[in-house]
Design an enzyme around this catalytic site. Structure first.
Site, PDB file in Angstrom:
ATOM      1  N   THR A 156      -1.882   1.225   5.461  1.00 48.74           N
ATOM      2  CA  THR A 156      -1.373  -0.059   4.988  1.00 48.74           C
ATOM      3  C   THR A 156      -1.341  -0.046   3.459  1.00 48.74           C
ATOM      4  O   THR A 156      -2.211   0.548   2.817  1.00 48.74           O
ATOM      5  CB  THR A 156      -2.157  -1.258   5.565  1.00 48.74           C
ATOM      6  OG1 THR A 156      -1.524  -2.465   5.135  1.00 48.74           O
ATOM      7  CG2 THR A 156      -3.609  -1.261   5.145  1.00 48.74           C
ATOM      8  N   GLU A 157      -0.301  -0.686   2.907  1.00 50.93           N
ATOM      9  CA  GLU A 157       0.003  -0.531   1.488  1.00 50.93           C
ATOM     10  C   GLU A 157      -1.121  -0.976   0.560  1.00 50.93           C
ATOM     11  O   GLU A 157      -1.232  -0.502  -0.563  1.00 50.93           O
ATOM     12  CB  GLU A 157       1.261  -1.339   1.111  1.00 50.93           C
ATOM     13  CG  GLU A 157       2.521  -0.943   1.819  1.00 50.93           C
ATOM     14  CD  GLU A 157       2.761  -1.810   3.027  1.00 50.93           C
ATOM     15  OE1 GLU A 157       1.997  -1.685   4.003  1.00 50.93           O
ATOM     16  OE2 GLU A 157       3.712  -2.606   3.019  1.00 50.93           O
ATOM     17  N   ASN A 158      -1.907  -1.968   1.001  1.00 48.36           N
ATOM     18  CA  ASN A 158      -2.926  -2.496   0.098  1.00 48.36           C
ATOM     19  C   ASN A 158      -4.169  -1.618  -0.013  1.00 48.36           C
ATOM     20  O   ASN A 158      -5.132  -2.012  -0.657  1.00 48.36           O
ATOM     21  CB  ASN A 158      -3.302  -3.935   0.485  1.00 48.36           C
ATOM     22  CG  ASN A 158      -3.817  -4.042   1.895  1.00 48.36           C
ATOM     23  OD1 ASN A 158      -3.333  -3.368   2.795  1.00 48.36           O
ATOM     24  ND2 ASN A 158      -4.803  -4.879   2.099  1.00 48.36           N
ATOM     25  N   SER A 190      -2.153   4.483  -2.933  1.00 47.39           N
ATOM     26  CA  SER A 190      -1.509   4.073  -1.689  1.00 47.39           C
ATOM     27  C   SER A 190      -0.023   4.425  -1.694  1.00 47.39           C
ATOM     28  O   SER A 190       0.519   4.909  -0.700  1.00 47.39           O
ATOM     29  CB  SER A 190      -1.699   2.570  -1.485  1.00 47.39           C
ATOM     30  OG  SER A 190      -1.286   2.200  -0.204  1.00 47.39           O
TER      31      SER A 190
END
Lengths: 218, 230
Positions: free
Chosen positions: A47-49, A89
């Site tokens: 996930t990007e975060n 990320s």
């Protein structure tokens, strides 16, 4: 709760994920794909975060206030998870470490152009991480309803909306069909139970190549 | 030798923020957003601010207070999807918004913190997101020039710190914090715990204290830090 046909569409999309992949599931329908993977399935969700190794979503009572996914849902870790900053990320994304991303769409063109971030004058909350996912994941598939709420086709010869990325989409899972994007345009791969080829053709605003064989039904 | 003590009261730290400053704010959603420093900046009252933050939080939380107070007139961000009031301010021209691809925002900040003038990237080429940007060709490929971002002040949230300003983050509260902590002239960190020197192990430091100007210990956390029930 999803309708029966949407649940089947999400379940069908889950079969796109194969053992050992690194996968990013976009906000909305794609996040529900995880519900159709066996608990011990060998896959690494990103996930990007700043997390690889996403575990199950948690209720507010069980949530960790510091642990969310990019859509803001409270998630958990699995043995082997890793946390990292936002630059790391997206280094994962842009350097081609994502085997697959599943994204939502406003429109997909017959060339595989994806529009999913802006409808001028109506919806422009910003592109977030979607552009890099669409442009750089090794394989991009789309999960979407076949038509919008007004019944307009989302699969079009060309998209009139601002694009997220050009020629990035390989395959589209809808509530009517599975469709591949080929050099010659859209190719019908599978149909949903109860949906005819003619139904899919009528709901698609571009030529649809229909193989001369019996297509699987999902 | 002993490392300097950078502990500071919050009002004294934010008093350095001036009208017209550019302020980076850590956080992605609630995790990592320095809610207490943001409230102190509202109380301080500096105006005409440019904010750099991944998102605009949600109504009534985080940097939404600086948008509602009218102190922020410009926002460099990636996504406003959870804050309808921010979108309304943008659509009525009260807030100038510059959208960046999320990883490009991160790299622009990292470049700013690393003393680099700009980065080259192919993200957005062939879409309106590359409109107006300088394009250079290198080894036969086109790249857009993405200028580095620096700020006058960075507001950072850490889980643990020591009195020298070494910082450690937890879980997905890390996000943009370590990048922004390198990219501003004045870096102010709030930490849930500030430890005596030596009690934050050198191997556990995510942001070396050399980047940090002021560190402040949070007392009891306000309700803005807790789990959001949507």
């Amino acid at each position: 709760m999803l309708s029966d046909v949407r649940e089947r569409m999400v379940a069908r999309a889950a079969r796109e994920i194969t053992s050992g992949m690194v996968v990013n599931l976009g906000i909305g329908l794609p996040t529900k794909v995880v519900n159709h993977l066996p608990a011990d399935f060998p896959v690494c969700l990103h996930t990007e975060n700043g997390l690889t190794g996403i575990g199950p979503t948690l209720s507010p009572e069980k949530a960790d206030r510091n642990l969310i996914d990019a859509g803001g849902a409270y998630v958990s870790t699995v043995p082997g998870s890793a946390f990292f900053d936002s630059a790391t990320s997206f280094a994962i994304v842009r350097s081609g470490r994502l085997d697959l991303t599943m994204l939502g769409a406003f429109e997909v063109s017959a060339a595989g152009d994806l529009a999913n971030w802006k409808i001028p004058g109506k919806f422009s909350p910003g592109v977030g991480g979607g552009i890099e996912l669409a442009q750089k994941a090794r394989r991009v598939v789309v999960l979407t309803t076949h038509t919008d709420r007004a019944g307009n086709p989302k699969l079009r010869q060309t998209s009139s909306l601002p694009l997220t990325a050009r020629a990035c989409v390989s395959r589209i899972f809808t509530d009517m069909a599975v469709i591949d994007v080929s050099a010659d345009g859209f190719v019908l791969v599978e149909t949903a139970d109860g949906i005819s080829t003619a139904d899919v053709v009528a709901a698609t605003d571009a030529p649809l190549i229909v193989p001369d064989t019996c297509l699987p039904i999902f | 030798m002993k490392l300097p003590d950078k502990r500071c009261a919050i009002p004294d730290a934010v008093a350095k923020i001036k009208d017209g400053d550019t302020v980076m704010v850590g956080g992605f959603g609630v995790p990592g957003t320095p809610m207490t420093l943001i409230h102190a900046l509202v109380a301080h009252g500096a105006r005409n601010l440019t904010l750099i933050k991944n998102d605009a939080n949600e109504p009534g939380m985080g940097i939404d207070h600086l948008l509602q107070s009218g102190q922020a007139t410009r926002l460099i961000t990636t996504h406003l999807g959870l804050n309808g009031t921010a979108i309304a301010l943008m659509n009525t021209g009260k807030l100038a918004v510059e959208f960046n691809a999320q990883g490009i925002l991160a790299e622009r900040i990292r470049a700013g913190g690393a003393g680099i003038g700009a980065i080259l990237s192919d993200i957005g080429i062939g879409t309106e997101l590359a409109n107006g940007k300088q394009v250079v060709e290198m080894e036969g490929e086109d790249y857009v020039v993405e200028p580095a971002l620096r700020a006058d002040v960075a507001l950072i949230h850490a889980d643990r710190a020591d009195s020298f300003g070494n910082l450690a983050y937890v879980a997905t509260a890390r996000n943009f914090n370590p990048l922004m902590a390198m990219a501003a002239k004045c870096v102010i960190a709030e930490a849930e715990t500030v430890l005596p020197l030596g009690e934050l192990r050198a191997d556990d430091v995510h942001t070396p204290g050399v980047f940090v100007d002021h560190v402040t210990a949070l007392g009891e956390l306000s309700k803005e830090y807790v789990v959001v029930r949507r």
